[in-house]
Scaffold this motif. Structure first.
Motif, PDB file in Angstrom:
ATOM      1  N   ASP A   3      63.689  71.129  30.046  1.00  0.00           N
ATOM      2  CA  ASP A   3      63.120  71.350  28.611  1.00  0.00           C
ATOM      3  C   ASP A   3      61.556  70.704  29.037  1.00  0.00           C
ATOM      4  OD1 ASP A   3      65.110  71.869  26.880  1.00  0.00           O
ATOM      5  OD2 ASP A   3      65.450  69.593  26.778  1.00  0.00           O
ATOM      6  N   HIS A  34      64.696  61.368  16.802  1.00  0.00           N
ATOM      7  CA  HIS A  34      64.393  62.719  17.486  1.00  0.00           C
ATOM      8  C   HIS A  34      63.988  62.774  18.807  1.00  0.00           C
ATOM      9  CE1 HIS A  34      65.978  64.909  13.847  1.00  0.00           C
ATOM     10  NE2 HIS A  34      65.274  64.200  13.336  1.00  0.00           N
ATOM     11  N   SER A  64      61.131  68.224  23.856  1.00  0.00           N
ATOM     12  CA  SER A  64      61.189  69.625  23.832  1.00  0.00           C
ATOM     13  C   SER A  64      60.815  70.043  22.481  1.00  0.00           C
ATOM     14  CB  SER A  64      62.765  70.110  24.068  1.00  0.00           C
ATOM     15  OG  SER A  64      63.501  69.550  22.838  1.00  0.00           O
ATOM     16  N   GLU A  65      60.600  71.460  22.311  1.00  0.00           N
ATOM     17  CA  GLU A  65      60.403  72.189  20.982  1.00  0.00           C
ATOM     18  C   GLU A  65      61.438  72.116  20.315  1.00  0.00           C
ATOM     19  OE1 GLU A  65      59.230  76.682  19.409  1.00  0.00           O
ATOM     20  OE2 GLU A  65      59.088  76.137  21.531  1.00  0.00           O
ATOM     21  N   GLU A  66      62.689  72.131  20.680  1.00  0.00           N
ATOM     22  CA  GLU A  66      63.749  72.063  20.010  1.00  0.00           C
ATOM     23  C   GLU A  66      63.645  70.492  19.044  1.00  0.00           C
ATOM     24  OE1 GLU A  66      63.989  73.219  23.074  1.00  0.00           O
ATOM     25  OE2 GLU A  66      64.177  75.173  22.485  1.00  0.00           O
ATOM     26  N   ALA A  67      63.496  69.651  19.909  1.00  0.00           N
ATOM     27  CA  ALA A  67      63.398  67.959  19.353  1.00  0.00           C
ATOM     28  C   ALA A  67      62.474  68.015  18.235  1.00  0.00           C
ATOM     29  CB  ALA A  67      63.358  67.099  20.598  1.00  0.00           C
ATOM     30  N   THR A  69      61.206  70.333  16.425  1.00  0.00           N
ATOM     31  CA  THR A  69      61.457  71.207  15.108  1.00  0.00           C
ATOM     32  C   THR A  69      62.651  70.592  14.439  1.00  0.00           C
ATOM     33  OG1 THR A  69      60.766  73.246  16.585  1.00  0.00           O
ATOM     34  CG2 THR A  69      62.274  73.688  14.664  1.00  0.00           C
ATOM     35  N   ALA A  70      63.567  69.926  15.200  1.00  0.00           N
ATOM     36  CA  ALA A  70      64.585  69.192  14.387  1.00  0.00           C
ATOM     37  C   ALA A  70      63.862  68.202  13.753  1.00  0.00           C
ATOM     38  CB  ALA A  70      65.644  68.642  15.570  1.00  0.00           C
ATOM     39  N   ASN A  73      61.985  69.632  10.681  1.00  0.00           N
ATOM     40  CA  ASN A  73      63.059  69.941   9.671  1.00  0.00           C
ATOM     41  C   ASN A  73      64.239  69.144   9.159  1.00  0.00           C
ATOM     42  OD1 ASN A  73      62.026  72.775   9.640  1.00  0.00           O
ATOM     43  ND2 ASN A  73      63.116  73.123  11.456  1.00  0.00           N
ATOM     44  N   ASP A  74      64.053  67.844   9.809  1.00  0.00           N
ATOM     45  CA  ASP A  74      65.043  66.948   9.243  1.00  0.00           C
ATOM     46  C   ASP A  74      64.735  66.721   7.579  1.00  0.00           C
ATOM     47  OD1 ASP A  74      66.131  64.180   8.486  1.00  0.00           O
ATOM     48  OD2 ASP A  74      66.188  63.737  10.823  1.00  0.00           O
ATOM     49  N   HIS A  97      52.555  72.957  23.412  1.00  0.00           N
ATOM     50  CA  HIS A  97      53.350  73.014  24.500  1.00  0.00           C
ATOM     51  C   HIS A  97      52.908  72.461  25.935  1.00  0.00           C
ATOM     52  CE1 HIS A  97      55.104  76.060  21.651  1.00  0.00           C
ATOM     53  NE2 HIS A  97      56.240  75.712  22.136  1.00  0.00           N
TER      54      HIS A  97
END
Length: 103
Positions: A3, A34, A64-67, A69-70, A73-74, A97
């Protein structure tokens, strides 16, 4: 592939300190949930070139970007962020990034 870390930069004016404090109180547990890490904040940044920003600048990171974003959006964060929205004038909340690991 590993990641790539991301960094979040926010700039805002605190207009209602009490509402913003409510946001701050709940911010760190959700950030940690997160895998986020807080770097720093500054109420007196120095601009060397370009348009100077006033207010508070905040920096934090995620693995990571996923973390990231999560986190954003939480539903718990979105509910909490209503205090930030009510207590500040947001200029930007931006994800940057990082570089991939070098081999």
């Amino acid at each position: 592939m590993a990641d790539i870390p991301v960094y979040v930069v926010a700039n805002f004016q605190v207009e209602d300190a009490d509402r913003y404090r409510q946001y701050e109180k709940g911010f760190f547990p959700i950030l940690k949930k997160h895998q986020g890490q807080f770097f720093t904040f500054d109420d007196d940044t120095v601009t060397f070139e370009g348009e100077a920003r006033t207010g508070r600048m905040v920096l934090f990171t995620f693995p990571s970007e996923e973390a990231a974003t999560a986190w954003y959006n939480d539903p718990e964060y979105q509910a909490l962020s209503e205090h930030r929205r009510a207590g500040t004038k947001l200029e930007f909340l931006t994800m940057v990034h990082g570089l991939p690991p070098r081999s």
